[in-house]
Write an enzyme that holds these catalytic residues in place. Structure first.
Site, PDB file in Angstrom:
ATOM      1  N   GLU A 264      31.927  39.803  37.986  1.00 51.41           N
ATOM      2  CA  GLU A 264      32.971  40.491  38.759  1.00 51.41           C
ATOM      3  C   GLU A 264      34.234  39.657  38.611  1.00 51.41           C
ATOM      4  OE1 GLU A 264      32.807  43.332  40.004  1.00 51.41           O
ATOM      5  OE2 GLU A 264      30.675  43.757  40.323  1.00 51.41           O
ATOM      6  N   CYS A 298      40.586  40.721  44.478  1.00 50.64           N
ATOM      7  CA  CYS A 298      40.492  41.242  43.116  1.00 50.64           C
ATOM      8  C   CYS A 298      40.945  42.693  43.060  1.00 50.64           C
ATOM      9  CB  CYS A 298      39.071  41.084  42.578  1.00 50.64           C
ATOM     10  SG  CYS A 298      37.801  41.819  43.631  1.00 50.64           S
TER      11      CYS A 298
END
Length: 511
Positions: A264, A298
């Protein structure tokens, strides 16, 4: 608008260790010589203990022994442990959220939201513990049954980043545990108290449920600890959250030993604002996604691609809203923007602003450091808006700070092309009341991201949906949907109950 009441180092350190103690952390046992700085005031919370990289070998060995027992425990019984963990997290929600604020600077509501994510994933994993379904297929051979079954994978290594110091661990751990795996966690160096508190609550849940406590291990340390976990042959899956640069190292190293990785990584997320967009809703969606967590998610919105017909009005409204954002002590009620994690983040933001100016950008809001007198060792900034003539090199790069680039489009296909024209592929959104545009955006001809939203921002994913992205975001999926399959191995089974031995594809091998 800045808030100048910043807690002293002594007060903050005392509060942090008291919160950790209430979560079950043996404060004396975790004390040490490693410096531990809070971004809230830039000062030390107190010394903590770091593990050497050799501790990874010991942790993996314990997890491997526990795995041989844990994998045979029925999945619903494994789910009972996760259920109890969720209950304990609910009991200690305020203290754990406070640790998130102390250690990484999240405002209280976002810190509480992060702990709520942990509770939610425990609920999800509990239900999942009775739904680890395989499938039965039709065999071409009479008297045969063909099926797929799923089995525990082994030891899962989890490497988490500072911006979600506890939620990402819980996403991985809750799912891994019900799948029958054990977990070794290397948390962010910025948040060791968060890690020890979370792991301590899990250990209590394991003890109360009569489960082997060694199914969960924590190794706190620097990059050498992470590298040891990545390279360890006893770790079946490495789930790593961080930058694309980190992923470029982790992925090949794990693959080289034929392990599995779940990555990720970075995001460079955009919102397209169509002529028909509800601008009130759009404004709220953009401001939260772009300025929330001080731009350190993110999924933070980093680009807005506005239709020329709404660009002037929306830009003016964004500038006005940014001017009203309360910045300061994240534990003060009403604060919406806390500190950057450290000076390097501030320096990266300043460098990006300079490059944007070189590439034709115009700073229209924010960008300056604030509260420097009240907190000279901390780094608070006014979230910035920069109008850009197009998508230049700096716009294509992720800057982990509250820096929003604004550009315009005339044709919807052009907007989609701009959305996709970055190396990252995590999250995206479209604000529109045109149903046809919405359908195109979520189709194969639309956004190339793993998360594709309509009329909401790029941040704020729910645990029921698989979380992750494409391209340089790494391709991993955590949390909901069928993300559990990454934590298990699949076996194809053929059972012959016919008493004969016909071969597939009609092969004749008679002797």
């Amino acid at each position: 608008m800045s808030r100048t009441v910043i807690p002293t180092a002594q007060d903050l350190g005392q509060q942090a260790f008291e919160a950790a103690r209430r979560c079950g952390v043996d404060v004396a046992a975790v004390a040490g010589d490693a410096a531990h700085r809070s971004p809230v005031n830039g000062r030390s919370l107190g010394g903590v203990r770091w593990d050497a990289s050799s501790a990874v070998d010991e942790a993996v060995a314990r997890a491997q022994v526990a795995y041989r027992q844990w994998r045979s425990v029925p999945a619903p019984a494994r789910g009972a442990v996760v259920k109890r963990l969720g209950e304990l997290l609910a009991e200690h929600k305020e203290d754990l959220a406070a640790l998130v604020s102390y250690e990484v600077g999240k405002i209280t509501s976002e810190a509480l939201g992060e702990v709520q994510e942990m509770i939610d994933i425990c609920d999800f994993a509990l239900g999942l513990s009775r739904q680890l379904y395989g499938r039965t297929s039709v065999s071409e051979r009479p008297g045969h049954r063909l099926m797929e079954t799923w089995h525990p994978l082994g030891v899962v290594g989890v490497i988490s980043a500072f911006n979600f110091p506890v939620a990402v661990w819980s996403w991985n751990t809750a799912i891994a545990l019900v799948c029958g795996d054990t977990v070794v966690w290397k948390p962010s160096e910025q948040a060791p108290l968060c890690a020890w508190a979370s792991a301590g609550l899990l250990r209590r849940a394991l003890e109360e449920c009569g489960a082997p406590v060694d199914v969960s291990q924590v190794v706190v340390g620097g990059p050498d600890v992470g590298e040891a976990l990545v390279d360890h042959p006893g770790v079946a899956l490495v789930s790593a959250t961080g930058s694309t640069r980190m992923g470029r190292s982790v992925g090949p190293r794990v693959a080289n030993r034929f392990g599995r990785s779940l990555l990720e990584l970075g995001g460079n997320n955009a919102a397209i604002v169509a002529p028909s967009a509800d601008l009130d809703l759009t404004l709220r969606g953009i401001v939260f996604s772009a300025a929330g967590t001080a731009g350190q998610r993110c999924t933070t919105m980093r680009r807005v691609i506005m239709h020329t017909s709404v660009a002037q009005e929306l830009t003016e409204r964004l500038v006005e809203a940014y001017g009203r954002l309360p910045i300061g002590n994240p534990m003060t009620q009403g604060t919406l923007v806390g500190p950057l994690i450290h000076q390097q983040a501030h320096d990266a933001m300043r460098a990006a602003l300079a490059k944007a100016a070189e590439q034709g950008g115009s700073l229209v809001a924010g960008g300056e450091r604030v509260l420097a007198e009240a907190a000279p060792d901390a780094f608070y900034v006014q979230p910035a808006i920069v109008t850009m003539p197009g998508q230049s090199d700096i716009v294509r790069a992720e800057t982990f700070a509250p820096l929003l680039y604004v550009m315009t489009y005339d044709d919807f296909d052009e907007a989609i092309a701009l959305n996709n024209d970055v190396p990252q592929g995590l999250s995206s959104s479209l604000f529109t009341r045109d149903q046809a545009e919405a359908e195109v955006f979520v189709s194969a001809d639309g956004s190339d991201c793993g998360i594709v939203n309509v009329n909401i921002g790029t941040s704020g994913a729910e645990i029921g949906g698989a979380f992750g992205g494409e391209k340089e975001t790494g391709g991993g999926r955590e949390s909901g949907s069928d993300a559990w399959r990454a934590y298990m191995r699949r076996a194809t089974n053929t059972v012959n109950y016919s008493g004969e031995l016909p071969l597939a594809q009609g092969v004749d091998f008679s002797v």
